[in-house]
Motif scaffolding. Structure first.
Motif, PDB file in Angstrom:
ATOM      1  N   HIS A  48       0.817  -1.205   0.000  1.00  0.00           N
ATOM      2  CA  HIS A  48       0.000   0.000   0.000  1.00  0.00           C
ATOM      3  C   HIS A  48       0.860   1.268   0.000  1.00  0.00           C
ATOM      4  CE1 HIS A  48      -2.996  -2.941   0.764  1.00  0.00           C
ATOM      5  NE2 HIS A  48      -2.715  -3.081   2.052  1.00  0.00           N
ATOM      6  N   LEU A  49       1.864   1.287  -0.889  1.00  0.00           N
ATOM      7  CA  LEU A  49       2.716   2.462  -1.048  1.00  0.00           C
ATOM      8  C   LEU A  49       2.305   3.229  -2.294  1.00  0.00           C
ATOM      9  CD1 LEU A  49       6.222   0.936  -0.230  1.00  0.00           C
ATOM     10  CD2 LEU A  49       4.584   2.006   1.328  1.00  0.00           C
ATOM     11  N   ASP A  50       2.431   4.547  -2.223  1.00  0.00           N
ATOM     12  CA  ASP A  50       2.105   5.386  -3.372  1.00  0.00           C
ATOM     13  C   ASP A  50       3.223   5.341  -4.401  1.00  0.00           C
ATOM     14  OD1 ASP A  50      -0.285   6.190  -2.195  1.00  0.00           O
ATOM     15  OD2 ASP A  50       0.674   7.866  -1.149  1.00  0.00           O
ATOM     16  N   PRO A  51       2.897   5.155  -5.689  1.00  0.00           N
ATOM     17  CA  PRO A  51       3.945   5.149  -6.712  1.00  0.00           C
ATOM     18  C   PRO A  51       4.646   6.506  -6.800  1.00  0.00           C
ATOM     19  CG  PRO A  51       1.900   4.197  -7.552  1.00  0.00           C
ATOM     20  CD  PRO A  51       1.573   4.844  -6.244  1.00  0.00           C
ATOM     21  N   HIS A  52       5.903   6.471  -7.261  1.00  0.00           N
ATOM     22  CA  HIS A  52       6.713   7.672  -7.488  1.00  0.00           C
ATOM     23  C   HIS A  52       6.846   8.508  -6.210  1.00  0.00           C
ATOM     24  CE1 HIS A  52       6.473   6.727 -11.764  1.00  0.00           C
ATOM     25  NE2 HIS A  52       5.160   6.639 -11.634  1.00  0.00           N
ATOM     26  N   THR A  53       6.901   7.851  -5.090  1.00  0.00           N
ATOM     27  CA  THR A  53       7.077   8.518  -3.794  1.00  0.00           C
ATOM     28  C   THR A  53       8.229   7.856  -3.055  1.00  0.00           C
ATOM     29  OG1 THR A  53       4.716   9.045  -3.659  1.00  0.00           O
ATOM     30  CG2 THR A  53       5.980   9.128  -1.608  1.00  0.00           C
ATOM     31  N   ASP A  54       9.174   8.667  -2.584  1.00  0.00           N
ATOM     32  CA  ASP A  54      10.317   8.125  -1.856  1.00  0.00           C
ATOM     33  C   ASP A  54       9.912   7.722  -0.437  1.00  0.00           C
ATOM     34  OD1 ASP A  54      12.002   8.465  -3.981  1.00  0.00           O
ATOM     35  OD2 ASP A  54      12.833  10.369  -3.297  1.00  0.00           O
ATOM     36  N   TYR A  55      10.373   6.552  -0.029  1.00  0.00           N
ATOM     37  CA  TYR A  55      10.159   6.063   1.331  1.00  0.00           C
ATOM     38  C   TYR A  55      11.508   5.691   1.941  1.00  0.00           C
ATOM     39  CZ  TYR A  55       5.138   5.681   0.363  1.00  0.00           C
ATOM     40  OH  TYR A  55       3.826   5.952   0.051  1.00  0.00           O
ATOM     41  N   LEU A  56      11.655   5.959   3.233  1.00  0.00           N
ATOM     42  CA  LEU A  56      12.850   5.575   3.969  1.00  0.00           C
ATOM     43  C   LEU A  56      12.580   4.283   4.738  1.00  0.00           C
ATOM     44  CD1 LEU A  56      14.095   8.996   5.417  1.00  0.00           C
ATOM     45  CD2 LEU A  56      15.160   7.651   3.609  1.00  0.00           C
ATOM     46  N   PHE A  57      13.531   3.357   4.670  1.00  0.00           N
ATOM     47  CA  PHE A  57      13.400   2.073   5.352  1.00  0.00           C
ATOM     48  C   PHE A  57      14.600   1.880   6.276  1.00  0.00           C
ATOM     49  CE2 PHE A  57      11.174   1.789   1.357  1.00  0.00           C
ATOM     50  CZ  PHE A  57       9.987   1.136   1.684  1.00  0.00           C
ATOM     51  N   ARG A  58      14.359   1.288   7.436  1.00  0.00           N
ATOM     52  CA  ARG A  58      15.430   0.944   8.360  1.00  0.00           C
ATOM     53  C   ARG A  58      15.057  -0.340   9.087  1.00  0.00           C
ATOM     54  NH1 ARG A  58      14.917   5.452  13.283  1.00  0.00           N
ATOM     55  NH2 ARG A  58      12.927   4.693  14.152  1.00  0.00           N
ATOM     56  N   VAL A  59      16.080  -1.048   9.566  1.00  0.00           N
ATOM     57  CA  VAL A  59      15.851  -2.330  10.210  1.00  0.00           C
ATOM     58  C   VAL A  59      16.805  -2.462  11.401  1.00  0.00           C
ATOM     59  CG1 VAL A  59      17.521  -3.594   8.787  1.00  0.00           C
ATOM     60  CG2 VAL A  59      15.578  -4.816   9.773  1.00  0.00           C
ATOM     61  N   CYS A  60      16.358  -3.186  12.423  1.00  0.00           N
ATOM     62  CA  CYS A  60      17.204  -3.493  13.569  1.00  0.00           C
ATOM     63  C   CYS A  60      16.923  -4.929  13.975  1.00  0.00           C
ATOM     64  CB  CYS A  60      16.964  -2.521  14.729  1.00  0.00           C
ATOM     65  SG  CYS A  60      15.310  -2.616  15.458  1.00  0.00           S
ATOM     66  N   ALA A  61      17.647  -5.404  14.980  1.00  0.00           N
ATOM     67  CA  ALA A  61      17.505  -6.804  15.393  1.00  0.00           C
ATOM     68  C   ALA A  61      17.536  -6.890  16.908  1.00  0.00           C
ATOM     69  CB  ALA A  61      18.608  -7.664  14.782  1.00  0.00           C
ATOM     70  N   ARG A  62      17.035  -8.006  17.410  1.00  0.00           N
ATOM     71  CA  ARG A  62      17.062  -8.292  18.842  1.00  0.00           C
ATOM     72  C   ARG A  62      17.788  -9.611  19.040  1.00  0.00           C
ATOM     73  NH1 ARG A  62      11.482  -7.621  21.514  1.00  0.00           N
ATOM     74  NH2 ARG A  62      10.918  -9.256  20.019  1.00  0.00           N
ATOM     75  N   GLY A  98      13.771   4.038  -1.007  1.00  0.00           N
ATOM     76  CA  GLY A  98      13.221   3.221  -2.077  1.00  0.00           C
ATOM     77  C   GLY A  98      11.911   3.787  -2.575  1.00  0.00           C
ATOM     78  N   TYR A  99      11.551   3.421  -3.785  1.00  0.00           N
ATOM     79  CA  TYR A  99      10.284   3.862  -4.353  1.00  0.00           C
ATOM     80  C   TYR A  99       9.851   2.861  -5.422  1.00  0.00           C
ATOM     81  CZ  TYR A  99      12.981   5.489  -8.388  1.00  0.00           C
ATOM     82  OH  TYR A  99      13.820   5.538  -9.477  1.00  0.00           O
ATOM     83  N   THR A 100       8.600   2.924  -5.767  1.00  0.00           N
ATOM     84  CA  THR A 100       8.080   2.078  -6.828  1.00  0.00           C
ATOM     85  C   THR A 100       7.444   2.944  -7.906  1.00  0.00           C
ATOM     86  OG1 THR A 100       6.547   0.282  -7.382  1.00  0.00           O
ATOM     87  CG2 THR A 100       5.895   1.750  -5.597  1.00  0.00           C
ATOM     88  N   THR A 101       7.683   2.561  -9.138  1.00  0.00           N
ATOM     89  CA  THR A 101       7.050   3.260 -10.265  1.00  0.00           C
ATOM     90  C   THR A 101       5.828   2.509 -10.764  1.00  0.00           C
ATOM     91  OG1 THR A 101       8.477   2.089 -11.847  1.00  0.00           O
ATOM     92  CG2 THR A 101       9.283   4.195 -10.980  1.00  0.00           C
ATOM     93  N   LEU A 102       5.549   1.358 -10.138  1.00  0.00           N
ATOM     94  CA  LEU A 102       4.464   0.500 -10.616  1.00  0.00           C
ATOM     95  C   LEU A 102       3.189   0.770  -9.839  1.00  0.00           C
ATOM     96  CD1 LEU A 102       6.506  -2.820 -10.809  1.00  0.00           C
ATOM     97  CD2 LEU A 102       6.128  -1.140 -12.626  1.00  0.00           C
ATOM     98  N   ALA A 103       2.115   0.922 -10.566  1.00  0.00           N
ATOM     99  CA  ALA A 103       0.815   1.153  -9.928  1.00  0.00           C
ATOM    100  C   ALA A 103       0.382  -0.103  -9.173  1.00  0.00           C
ATOM    101  CB  ALA A 103      -0.233   1.521 -10.974  1.00  0.00           C
ATOM    102  N   PRO A 104      -0.354   0.054  -8.103  1.00  0.00           N
ATOM    103  CA  PRO A 104      -0.789  -1.121  -7.336  1.00  0.00           C
ATOM    104  C   PRO A 104      -1.802  -1.943  -8.127  1.00  0.00           C
ATOM    105  CG  PRO A 104      -1.841   0.866  -6.518  1.00  0.00           C
ATOM    106  CD  PRO A 104      -0.818   1.317  -7.514  1.00  0.00           C
ATOM    107  N   HIS A 105      -1.853  -3.228  -7.810  1.00  0.00           N
ATOM    108  CA  HIS A 105      -2.834  -4.112  -8.446  1.00  0.00           C
ATOM    109  C   HIS A 105      -4.225  -3.798  -7.895  1.00  0.00           C
ATOM    110  CE1 HIS A 105       0.193  -6.541 -10.378  1.00  0.00           C
ATOM    111  NE2 HIS A 105       0.835  -6.665  -9.222  1.00  0.00           N
TER     112      HIS A 105
END
Length: 459
Positions: free
Chosen positions: A236-250, A266-273
């Protein structure tokens, strides 16, 4: 100009071009160094601020706890003192009262002795009676010092040693997080995030993935996934929109999370299904990714198509059945080249599909191979790759030609593989379904081949 001049001129142009490229490469490396320096200084500043804030809060909390403990201990001393002094005060009052009576008796006795002979007998008699009434041989008992409290304070000297040891090991500063984001792959309306451990000595029990819109000052990171897997598809991400991702661990047996990885954009240029609105007999959700066959007709089997040809060859399309109705041979799940056909089932030309009874259809013709019947909980997968039968002149696909798509359909623990001949080059297709009876509900998911976290586009 002479040949020598032409050669020198060409060499000069080549040298100038090489110098420009060299300068451009150096400038890019300078930019990379500046970014690295910015990351080191920025993260160091944030680490300092985090340390100061944490230890200030810890110091304030420790001071508060020590003050509360001191107040409790002082209250205990006050209580012991009050409870122990009261009997002594009572005994003192009794003794002081006796001393007063004795003083008065002494004064009366001395006065009786000094009085004249006419009054002596009366005075001495009165004195004697009073002395007998006071009971001069009865003395109050005073407790020995060993029998009364002697208040003292004791401390466990190990507390300071334990505190010193715990404080010495409290907190840590690391130059690199134990996990980093490895790959961001765009999907229709989503991004597949993969991460990996960079510290082999770190035993990870769980991972935590967060994301937020890039460039939004008020946007906060939100959890997308917590678990043991090392990849997740953020939906459920909007196309052509930059998103920041981060990860950690326990770590194993730990409750605290490790430092966050370096945020990746990251971003997606593909429209959602999405499923197409307005198809008779189907109800769609607000996101148009869930649909329910709600109106059955024995004479019609309407086809619900995707909004656009968003399924690309090389991906895996998965239909997951979450509710079922009565079966009919005209039921079908599959893909097609176009969505304008007037047919009332996917069992038609320019389409491949599987019926709910497990029959496979290619261009409307039933194959001899059959898969298990589709029921609640079934997952039907479609994998396709483009194979050109006859080369196209000058690699110009617009001229048309005979192409085939190698199709793999899987259901349950079985699959069929066949070649689907099409009359034009194609690498993206519509997906669709058709059911005769109401009650059918399925989730269609599109992901890269081999991905364990498919993008959900539900029916």
């Amino acid at each position: 100009m002479s040949v020598e001049v032409d050669v020198l001129l060409q060499e000069a142009k080549e040298s100038i071009e090489a110098a420009q490229n060299y300068r451009s490469e150096l400038q890019q490396r300078l930019h990379g160094l500046n970014q690295a320096r910015k990351q080191i200084r920025g993260s160091s500043g944030q680490a300092r601020e985090t340390l100061r804030k944490h230890f200030a809060e810890l110091q304030a909390a420790a001071t508060r706890l020590l003050a509360e403990r001191l107040a409790n201990l002082l209250t205990e001393v006050d209580t012991i003192e009050a409870d122990s002094i009261k009997p002594l005060d009572d005994c003192q009052s009794l003794i002081e009262h006796g001393v007063g009576q004795a003083d008065e008796l002494l004064r009366e006795g001395e006065a009786a002795l000094r009085c004249g002979l006419g009054e002596k007998e009366d005075k001495l008699g009165s004195f004697t009676k009073k002395a007998m009434h006071i009971q001069l041989d009865s003395l109050p008992e005073v407790p020995a010092l060993v029998d009364v409290p002697c208040v003292s304070a004791q401390f466990d000297d190990s507390l300071l040693s334990l505190l010193r040891d715990r404080v010495a090991r409290h907190g840590a500063v690391s130059s690199h997080p134990p996990v980093q984001i490895e790959e961001l792959q765009e999907r229709p309306g989503s991004i597949l995030v993969r991460w990996c451990k960079v510290d082999e000595d770190f035993a990870a029990a769980d991972y935590r993935l967060q994301y937020r819109r890039s460039g939004s000052g008020g946007s906060q990171y939100e959890d997308a996934y917590i678990g043991r897997e090392s990849e997740f598809l953020v939906l459920h991400l909007d196309p052509h929109t930059d998103y920041l991702f981060r990860v950690c661990a326990r770590g194993e047996g730990r409750t605290e999370w490790s430092p966050w990885s370096i945020p990746q954009t990251g971003y997606t240029t593909l429209a959602p299904h999405e499923w197409r609105s307005g198809t008779e007999g189907y109800i769609l959700s607000s996101r148009k990714n869930i649909a329910l066959r709600n109106d059955s007709s024995q004479s019609r089997c309407p086809v619900l198509y995707s909004k656009a040809p968003t399924y690309f060859c090389g991906q895996t399309l998965t239909f997951k059945i979450s509710a079922s109705g009565q079966m009919d041979r005209r039921d079908s799940l599959g893909v097609c080249i176009d969505s304008e056909s007037e047919e009332e089932s996917l069992q038609r030309d320019q389409a491949v599909c599987i019926s709910t009874n497990g029959a496979v259809f290619v261009n409307g013709k039933e194959m001899t191979n059959q898969l298990p019947a589709v029921t609640v909980g079934s997952a039907v997968t479609f994998d396709m790759e483009v194979v050109s039968l006859f080369p196209i002149s000058n690699n110009n696909t617009s001229e048309g030609g005979n192409f085939k798509l190698r199709v793999t359909i899987g259901s349950g623990n079985r699959e069929v593989v066949f070649d689907w001949l099409v009359d034009q080059p194609v690498d993206c297709l519509f997906f669709g379904c058709s059911f005769v009876h109401s009650g059918w509900k399925e989730h269609s998911c599109v992901c890269s081949s081999g991905s364990s976290s498919p993008l959900q586009s539900s029916l």
